[in-house]
Motif scaffolding. Structure first.
Motif, PDB file in Angstrom:
ATOM      1  N   TYR A  38       0.851  -1.196   0.000  1.00 11.35           N
ATOM      2  CA  TYR A  38       0.000   0.000   0.000  1.00 11.35           C
ATOM      3  C   TYR A  38       0.885   1.243   0.000  1.00 11.35           C
ATOM      4  N   SER A  56       5.746   3.601   0.506  1.00  7.93           N
ATOM      5  CA  SER A  56       5.032   2.333   0.420  1.00  7.93           C
ATOM      6  C   SER A  56       5.279   1.505   1.663  1.00  7.93           C
ATOM      7  N   THR A  60      -5.434   0.528  -2.703  1.00  9.18           N
ATOM      8  CA  THR A  60      -4.019   0.902  -2.948  1.00  9.18           C
ATOM      9  C   THR A  60      -3.423   1.753  -1.848  1.00  9.18           C
TER      10      THR A  60
END
Length: 819
Positions: free
Chosen positions: A37, A66, A101
């Motif tokens: 993510y 991330s 995401t």
């Protein structure tokens, strides 16, 4: 996006410094698959004193970066970093939002308490004050394990330095009513037991007995029943210093390979006076190695000095036990070393490279490669730091002159001469040697410090006994005076100074009728040459209340002194012309009434190589004086010969032994003009003896001064002054405190002396003896003050009064330099 309050992600906590992750609480954790993510948002809660951005940065959870969720170790590392900051007692991270995401986090912290104040319990008030000066715990700072650990270590070291073992420290915090986010930090201290070193054992030491090595391991000391002063506690720094001293001792005795393999310190039970006690045992294991002797000494590259000369300076012969410290001192560091031999002759760039080779099992070959190079000349000499003293005064004292060849002795002599001026702090005179190898020259700069005042005001008081009464004395000395500036505008700021001249004004009075006034001035460099010129004038009056006795003395003198270059430049000579006018009325002593005039001529020869006028460490001083009052019409006459010698030798470190010898004799050219004036009385101090201005008073500690109680011959049941005297003194002193504000110099002494009627009565070994202790205090304002407490070993007969008994102590007070 709708916050997922039900999706608590992680809860982390520290137990015994181990990070433990809580289970992830999701609606159905098994349905989640680790995925990558992008961090959309990071928020912070619970921070009151810590900036939000600091917490985000410390966590390294940066928006836009991330992260793998669930799984991965980024969240674990984030909590670990925040804990390591020491600012938080609890940290939790929650998932607040999650898309296919992106993911958002909430960092929830609970801050550590901050210090309002700290308290030390269970210890003495004096110890508490000392610890408060050592502890670094600032109000408002966070209470961290690191800060508490550091404070505990400071407390333990404090008590270890005092000899306390097993110090226990408990810490706790207590909230303070009405104060938010601040607590009181409490240290509950139990110092433990103060243990002494009861035994020091050396293992592996075959060449020397433990008793001898124990003397070398100082400053660490072993306790014994006769050592009643002070506790012999263990201190780590003293132990380390002592071990190095033991190795130095071995190296001085040829054991250059000696080393300490291991050491240990532990407690053990030993026999006490009434019960068993706990003490400390120190065990040092030594590997001695062989004792080396010198087999051969060779030199290569020397052209200025022969092999024999260099070997003699090195101080070793074939077969000598190799002393490593002596070796290093004699080839490089010492004032009489091989390096000094060359550098005193201009070879500043000289190098001696030693090569010590072990041959056989216990022998050494010593070889030196000599690189003499060229002679270096002095290019430039400068000085700095003389803010109160004029440049001419410093420049005329320098022994290093531009254009001359470099001499290490000349630099050392310059430092000594600058120190003995009394204008600069001798400990802060530093020469900067700046060599230039390319053109074979050297620049020298002397860094000076004349920040402390050289002028002083002496004021003293004392009691001289019923016949003398209270003694009050005051004197002002300007030791760096400038007569020229005294007549210039703005010269009095507040005293005209800087030319090295000496001006003194003094007055002394007593409650029974004694008065003394004096004036003195000396120019050490007359007309720019090393010739001193001095003028002294004084008036003394003694007229006791209720007594017909009245003694007066007007005295004046002019002196001229000069340095000599032969036999060496430590010699000087001084010529003095003086005039004294005495008026004696109703004197009950051996002196006749009337006036008496004396015109005196005195010649003094002196050699002075002492390094410090207040507390010499090295050097000697020899003085030979001949004074004559010729039998001129209308004048009294005599001649006097005196000699004095003192020698100062350092024993260990700053401990100095001083020996002194003095003799004096007074004779007469004729019989019809002789008098009792200027004969010798022994005893007391110069401060007390100033009232006996009709005599030459020789100070002797442990005995009172004055005409009635001093050490002097007796004729027809009456005290008279002697025509001869002898004095001997032995003193050992240690400068305990030496800085710009004060010098404290305690000492022990033995004195002996006597005054003799004539040659037939003279016996240099028939003396009055004393022993005792004392202290000298040097204050820039008051000058040198000497306090002594002497024990008389012999008595003094006092006609028509109580004798001065032996076996008693005498306290004496004096002002002025003893040497």
């Amino acid at each position: 996006m709708k916050r997922l309050l039900f999706a608590t992600l992680l809860t982390f906590g520290f137990t015994s410094h181990l990070l433990q992750a809580q289970d992830i609480e999701l609606t159905d954790p098994t349905t989640l698959t680790p995925a990558e993510y992008q961090i959309m948002e990071v928020t912070v809660e619970g921070n009151k004193n810590t900036r939000e951005q600091f917490i985000k940065n410390a966590s390294t959870l940066v928006e836009g970066s991330s992260i793998t969720y669930p799984g991965g170790d980024k969240l674990t590392r984030a909590i670990s970093r925040l804990y390591r900051s020491g600012l938080f007692s609890d940290i939790k991270i929650f998932v607040t939002d999650r898309t296919s995401t992106g993911i958002s986090f909430l960092i929830k912290v609970e801050e550590q308490a901050r210090i309002l104040e700290y308290k030390l319990k269970g210890i003495k008030r004096s110890e508490r004050r000392d610890l408060e000066d050592l502890l670094v715990l600032t109000p408002g700072t966070v209470i961290t394990e690191s800060a508490i650990g550091q404070a505990k270590n400071t407390i333990r070291r404090f008590y270890e330095d005092k000899g306390y073992w097993y110090t226990e420290i408990e810490t706790s915090t207590k909230e303070v009513e009405g104060v938010e986010d601040r607590v009181r930090l409490i240290f509950d201290i139990k110092p433990g037991e103060r243990l002494e070193v009861k035994d020091i054992v050396f293992k592996g030491a075959d060449e020397f007995k433990d008793r001898k090595l124990r003397r070398q391991i100082k400053p660490l000391k072993e306790d014994a029943w006769w050592k009643i002063f002070g506790k012999k506690v263990f201190k780590e720094e003293e132990f380390e210093e002592g071990k190095e001293s033991v190795l130095t001792f071995y190296r001085e005795n040829g054991f250059t390979d000696a080393r300490i393999l291991k050491d240990s310190v532990y407690t053990y039970e030993h026999d006490g006076l009434f019960k068993d006690k706990t003490g400390l045992k120190v065990v040092v294991t030594i590997e001695e190695g062989p004792q080396y002797k010198v087999r051969d000494i060779t030199w290569d590259g020397n052209t200025v000095y022969s092999n024999e000369t260099l070997t003699q300076v090195l101080g070793f012969e074939k077969g000598d036990i190799f002393n490593q410290n002596k070796f290093e001192e004699n080839y490089s560091f010492g004032e009489s070393s091989v390096s000094s031999l060359y550098q005193n002759n201009g070879y500043l760039f000289f190098q001696a490279v030693p090569n010590v080779t072990k041959v056989a099992e216990d022998s050494l070959d010593i070889h030196f490669d000599i690189y003499e190079d060229e002679i270096a000349n002095i290019r430039h000499v400068s000085f700095s730091g003389n803010t109160r003293t004029h440049d001419d005064v410093v420049r005329r004292t320098l022994r290093t002159t531009p254009g001359n060849r470099y001499s290490r002795d000349a630099v050392i002599r310059t430092i000594r001469e600058l120190g003995t001026l009394g204008f600069f702090d001798p400990q802060n005179i530093q020469p900067d040697i700046l060599p230039n190898r390319e053109d074979k020259t050297v620049d020298i700069n002397y860094r000076l410090d004349d920040s402390q005042s050289t002028s002083n005001f002496e004021f003293s008081g004392g009691y001289g006994g019923p016949s003398i009464g209270v003694i009050l004395s005051a004197r002002v000395n300007f030791n760096n005076f400038s007569l020229k500036r005294a007549f210039e505008d703005g010269g009095w700021t507040p005293i005209p100074s800087g030319d090295g001249q000496k001006l003194s004004l003094g007055v002394q009075v007593t409650g029974t009728g004694y008065q003394s006034y004096s004036f003195g001035f000396q120019e050490p460099w007359f007309k720019g040459k090393p010739t001193s010129v001095g003028v002294n004038v004084s008036y003394n009056l003694l007229n006791y209340r209720g007594s017909t006795e009245r003694n007066e003395l007007f005295s004046s003198s002019v002196s001229m002194g000069k340095r000599l270059k032969w036999p060496d430049d430590y010699f000087s000579t001084q010529s003095i012309i003086g005039y004294q006018l005495y008026n004696i009325e109703g004197n009950s002593s051996f002196l006749a009434d009337g006036t008496s005039s004396l015109l005196t001529f005195e010649q003094v020869l002196e050699r002075n190589s002492v390094d410090n006028p207040i507390s010499p460490m090295t050097g000697s001083k020899f003085t030979l004086s001949f004074e004559a009052a010729p039998p001129l019409p209308g004048f009294s006459e005599y001649y006097k010969l005196t000699s004095a010698y003192q020698h100062h030798v350092p024993i260990v470190e700053k401990l100095v032994l001083t020996s002194q010898v003095q003799y004096g004799y007074i004779g007469y050219f004729t019989d019809d003009k002789r008098s009792e004036l200027n004969k010798f009385l022994v005893g007391g101090t110069q401060l007390q003896q100033r009232q006996s201005f009709l005599y030459d008073n020789i100070d002797l500690r442990g005995y009172p001064g004055g005409t009635t109680t001093s050490i002097s011959p007796i004729v027809d049941g009456q005290k008279v002054a002697g025509t001869m005297y002898s004095k001997y003194s032995l003193e050992m002193r240690y400068p305990a405190v030496s800085n710009e504000q004060v010098q404290i110099i305690p000492y022990v002494f033995t004195d002996a002396g006597n005054s003799y009627l004539d040659f037939n009565d003279f016996d240099p070994f028939r003396v009055k003896r004393s022993a005792g202790l004392g202290v000298r205090l040097y204050l820039p304002v008051l000058g040198l003050v000497d306090l002594s407490y002497g024990y008389r070993l012999d008595g003094v007969t006092v006609p028509n009064s109580a004798d001065v008994q032996p076996g008693n102590w005498e306290f004496l007070f004096n002002i002025g330099a003893p040497f």
